[in-house]
Design a protein around this motif. Structure first.
Motif, mmCIF file in Angstrom:
data_model
loop_
_atom_site.group_PDB
_atom_site.id
_atom_site.type_symbol
_atom_site.label_atom_id
_atom_site.label_comp_id
_atom_site.label_asym_id
_atom_site.label_seq_id
_atom_site.Cartn_x
_atom_site.Cartn_y
_atom_site.Cartn_z
ATOM 1 N N GLY A 134 -11.924 5.339 2.751
ATOM 2 C CA GLY A 134 -11.385 6.243 1.741
ATOM 3 C C GLY A 134 -10.757 7.504 2.307
ATOM 4 N N VAL A 135 -10.917 7.755 3.624
ATOM 5 C CA VAL A 135 -10.250 8.914 4.206
ATOM 6 C C VAL A 135 -8.732 8.780 4.115
ATOM 7 C CG1 VAL A 135 -12.145 9.473 5.769
ATOM 8 C CG2 VAL A 135 -10.326 7.928 6.549
ATOM 9 N N LEU A 136 -8.260 7.569 3.812
ATOM 10 C CA LEU A 136 -6.819 7.350 3.655
ATOM 11 C C LEU A 136 -6.394 7.362 2.190
ATOM 12 C CD1 LEU A 136 -6.141 4.668 6.393
ATOM 13 C CD2 LEU A 136 -5.604 7.096 6.455
ATOM 14 N N ASN A 137 -7.291 7.757 1.285
ATOM 15 C CA ASN A 137 -6.902 7.856 -0.126
ATOM 16 C C ASN A 137 -5.801 8.891 -0.323
ATOM 17 O OD1 ASN A 137 -8.793 5.962 -0.770
ATOM 18 N ND2 ASN A 137 -10.137 7.325 -1.916
ATOM 19 N N GLU A 138 -5.941 10.026 0.356
ATOM 20 C CA GLU A 138 -4.972 11.121 0.226
ATOM 21 C C GLU A 138 -4.643 11.654 1.627
ATOM 22 O OE1 GLU A 138 -5.565 13.924 -3.056
ATOM 23 O OE2 GLU A 138 -7.412 12.816 -3.541
ATOM 24 N N PRO A 139 -3.934 10.866 2.433
ATOM 25 C CA PRO A 139 -3.717 11.262 3.833
ATOM 26 C C PRO A 139 -2.921 12.543 3.997
ATOM 27 C CG PRO A 139 -2.344 9.374 3.256
ATOM 28 C CD PRO A 139 -3.309 9.570 2.121
ATOM 29 N N GLU A 140 -1.976 12.821 3.075
ATOM 30 C CA GLU A 140 -1.188 14.050 3.200
ATOM 31 C C GLU A 140 -2.066 15.285 3.011
ATOM 32 O OE1 GLU A 140 3.073 12.924 1.384
ATOM 33 O OE2 GLU A 140 1.356 12.223 0.218
ATOM 34 N N ALA A 141 -2.969 15.233 2.034
ATOM 35 C CA ALA A 141 -3.896 16.346 1.816
ATOM 36 C C ALA A 141 -4.846 16.497 3.005
ATOM 37 C CB ALA A 141 -4.687 16.130 0.533
ATOM 38 N N LEU A 142 -5.211 15.363 3.596
ATOM 39 C CA LEU A 142 -6.111 15.395 4.753
ATOM 40 C C LEU A 142 -5.435 16.050 5.949
ATOM 41 C CD1 LEU A 142 -8.976 14.485 5.480
ATOM 42 C CD2 LEU A 142 -7.993 12.367 6.354
ATOM 43 N N LEU A 143 -4.150 15.763 6.163
ATOM 44 C CA LEU A 143 -3.416 16.407 7.250
ATOM 45 C C LEU A 143 -3.388 17.918 7.060
ATOM 46 C CD1 LEU A 143 -0.299 14.066 7.700
ATOM 47 C CD2 LEU A 143 -2.446 14.038 8.982
ATOM 48 N N GLY A 209 -13.131 -12.400 -6.481
ATOM 49 C CA GLY A 209 -11.735 -12.215 -6.848
ATOM 50 C C GLY A 209 -11.485 -10.879 -7.527
ATOM 51 N N LYS A 210 -12.468 -10.361 -8.247
ATOM 52 C CA LYS A 210 -12.307 -9.069 -8.908
ATOM 53 C C LYS A 210 -12.161 -7.943 -7.874
ATOM 54 C CE LYS A 210 -14.772 -10.248 -13.171
ATOM 55 N NZ LYS A 210 -15.939 -9.933 -14.042
ATOM 56 N N VAL A 211 -12.890 -8.071 -6.755
ATOM 57 C CA VAL A 211 -12.779 -7.086 -5.683
ATOM 58 C C VAL A 211 -11.399 -7.159 -5.046
ATOM 59 C CG1 VAL A 211 -13.699 -6.344 -3.458
ATOM 60 C CG2 VAL A 211 -15.251 -7.157 -5.237
ATOM 61 N N LEU A 212 -10.964 -8.372 -4.733
ATOM 62 C CA LEU A 212 -9.652 -8.539 -4.112
ATOM 63 C C LEU A 212 -8.548 -8.012 -5.025
ATOM 64 C CD1 LEU A 212 -9.895 -12.067 -2.447
ATOM 65 C CD2 LEU A 212 -10.553 -9.826 -1.541
ATOM 66 N N TYR A 215 -8.436 -4.100 -5.088
ATOM 67 C CA TYR A 215 -7.931 -3.452 -3.881
ATOM 68 C C TYR A 215 -6.545 -3.929 -3.456
ATOM 69 C CZ TYR A 215 -12.342 -1.102 -2.816
ATOM 70 O OH TYR A 215 -13.424 -0.279 -2.860
ATOM 71 N N PHE A 216 -6.280 -5.247 -3.548
ATOM 72 C CA PHE A 216 -5.145 -5.811 -2.823
ATOM 73 C C PHE A 216 -4.046 -6.423 -3.680
ATOM 74 C CE2 PHE A 216 -9.039 -6.373 -0.226
ATOM 75 C CZ PHE A 216 -8.761 -5.411 0.737
ATOM 76 N N ALA A 217 -4.298 -6.687 -4.944
ATOM 77 C CA ALA A 217 -3.266 -7.258 -5.806
ATOM 78 C C ALA A 217 -2.311 -6.160 -6.274
ATOM 79 C CB ALA A 217 -3.906 -7.968 -7.003
ATOM 80 N N GLN A 218 -1.247 -6.557 -6.955
ATOM 81 C CA GLN A 218 -0.279 -5.594 -7.472
ATOM 82 C C GLN A 218 -0.981 -4.588 -8.387
ATOM 83 O OE1 GLN A 218 2.972 -7.661 -9.330
ATOM 84 N NE2 GLN A 218 3.828 -8.344 -7.380
ATOM 85 N N GLY A 219 -0.674 -3.309 -8.169
ATOM 86 C CA GLY A 219 -1.307 -2.256 -8.946
ATOM 87 C C GLY A 219 -2.662 -1.829 -8.418
ATOM 88 N N GLY A 220 -3.078 -2.389 -7.271
ATOM 89 C CA GLY A 220 -4.392 -2.082 -6.725
ATOM 90 C C GLY A 220 -4.403 -0.858 -5.831
ATOM 91 N N ALA A 221 -5.575 -0.607 -5.242
ATOM 92 C CA ALA A 221 -5.789 0.614 -4.467
ATOM 93 C C ALA A 221 -4.911 0.676 -3.230
ATOM 94 C CB ALA A 221 -7.264 0.712 -4.071
ATOM 95 N N MET A 222 -4.719 -0.459 -2.556
ATOM 96 C CA MET A 222 -3.928 -0.434 -1.329
ATOM 97 C C MET A 222 -2.460 -0.144 -1.611
ATOM 98 S SD MET A 222 -6.064 -0.670 1.041
ATOM 99 C CE MET A 222 -7.738 -1.227 1.366
ATOM 100 N N GLU A 223 -1.942 -0.664 -2.697
ATOM 101 C CA GLU A 223 -0.560 -0.391 -3.071
ATOM 102 C C GLU A 223 -0.376 1.102 -3.340
ATOM 103 O OE1 GLU A 223 2.459 -2.831 -5.781
ATOM 104 O OE2 GLU A 223 0.958 -1.775 -6.976
ATOM 105 N N ALA A 224 -1.378 1.730 -3.956
ATOM 106 C CA ALA A 224 -1.296 3.153 -4.248
ATOM 107 C C ALA A 224 -1.340 3.988 -2.970
ATOM 108 C CB ALA A 224 -2.443 3.562 -5.173
ATOM 109 N N ARG A 225 -1.970 3.466 -1.941
ATOM 110 C CA ARG A 225 -2.060 4.198 -0.679
ATOM 111 C C ARG A 225 -0.780 4.104 0.153
ATOM 112 N NH1 ARG A 225 -7.952 2.278 1.704
ATOM 113 N NH2 ARG A 225 -9.284 3.567 0.355
ATOM 114 N N GLU A 226 0.032 3.101 -0.097
ATOM 115 C CA GLU A 226 1.128 2.778 0.811
ATOM 116 C C GLU A 226 2.126 3.914 0.983
ATOM 117 O OE1 GLU A 226 3.278 0.149 3.427
ATOM 118 O OE2 GLU A 226 1.205 0.302 2.725
#
Length: 306
Positions: A134-143, A209-212, A215-226
């Motif tokens: 989760g340290v990569l949730n808001e990397p710009e703020a972290l920098l 599948g709910k976890v995947l 995090y990883f499907a369209q609209g998930g957490a990883m897409e928001a981090r990109e």
């Protein structure tokens, strides 16, 4: 020296007792992280040991408000660090070559290996650990929070302390899906279904599948981090197509935004032009730098002339 029993029962710990780590044990942990392998002896990583309580609170909040980040006796932030290598080369009169993608690759690898060596040593000593992606949730703020110099980028956090919970280890995928022999084996429907069945105990619902999806499907957490991740990389000078400090996620996103403000973009060797109906703006340098300069001129952020 047989680690099999330890590995068989290891799990992430998210509840810690309010007990500090003795200095002698801490010395062993820091020794372990520095014994991790590294490519070409470069050691392209650094570790930030976070002792300040206000800083720890800020990191917990930026990482998804995770209580175990606050609660753990120790919290380490592992960083890919190209900055130190550049300084070392300059100290002997050498100039760093341009290899940002490869540098980031080995920086992340070195940081991950160091984190793994520290974590495994901690577990062997009876401590609990939890990696914090989760340290990569808001990397710009972290920098901004950590004031990291160019060439330094957060990779992963690690909470560590005396565990205050017990439980079974989390499941893993069938080995046949992970370990390939001589060639990468295609996955059949039966293989994929076996993966879901093996990982079913990971969630209370029994549906991995709910976890995947989360995090990883369209609209998930990883897409928001990109996009924030890409902007933070460019800010730190780790994107080969954009100049350091660029506010854009990628060269493509810069082109898309430029086209929203102009009828066309023209690239020539060493320059770029942003064209409107009755005016044009020119930037110089490599494509990303030149177009960013032209866009800033079009927006009036920098003088267009001379």
């Amino acid at each position: 020296m047989d680690l099999t029993p330890l590995l068989a029962r290891r799990r992430s710990v998210r509840r810690f007792k309010p007990e500090p780590i003795p200095e002698g044990d801490l010395e062993k942990l820091l020794f372990a992280l520095q014994r991790a392998p590294t490519d070409a002896s470069a050691q392209l990583y650094s570790v930030l040991r976070v002792k300040d309580r206000e800083l720890r609170e800020a990191l917990a909040r930026l990482s998804g408000n995770q209580e175990h980040v606050r609660q753990a006796a120790e919290f380490f932030l592992f960083l890919a660090d190209i900055h130190r290598l550049e300084r070392l080369l300059a100290h002997r009169g050498e100039k760093m070559a341009s290899w940002p993608r490869t540098a980031l690759h080995f920086g992340i690898l070195d940081a991950g290996l160091a984190a793994a060596y520290l974590a495994l040593t901690a577990e062997a000593m009876g401590y609990g650990i939890c990696f914090i992606g989760g340290v990569l949730n808001e990397p710009e703020a972290l920098l901004d929070l950590l004031r990291l110099p160019p060439g330094v980028f957060p990779v992963v956090g690690l909470a560590l302390g005396v565990p205050d919970e017990e439980g079974p280890p989390r499941p893993r995928l069938p080995r046949s899906l992970v370990v390939h022999e001589d060639a990468y084996r295609p996955y059949g429907e039966a293989d994929l279904e076996a993966a879901y069945q093996a990982m079913a105990p990971y969630t209370r619902s029994g549906d991995w599948g709910k976890v995947l999806k989360r995090y990883f499907a369209q609209g998930g957490a990883m897409e928001a981090r990109e996009a924030p991740y890409g902007r933070a990389l460019a800010h730190q000078g780790l994107d080969p197509d954009l100049p350091p400090g660029s506010p854009f996620y990628s060269l493509g996103s810069l082109i898309e935004e430029a086209l929203e403000e102009a009828r066309g973009v023209l690239f020539r060797p060493g320059e770029a032009w942003l064209e409107r109906e009755a005016e044009a703006f020119r930037g110089e340098g490599r494509p990303g730098k030149a177009l960013l300069e032209a866009l800033r001129k079009a927006r009036g952020e920098v003088p267009d002339w001379p």
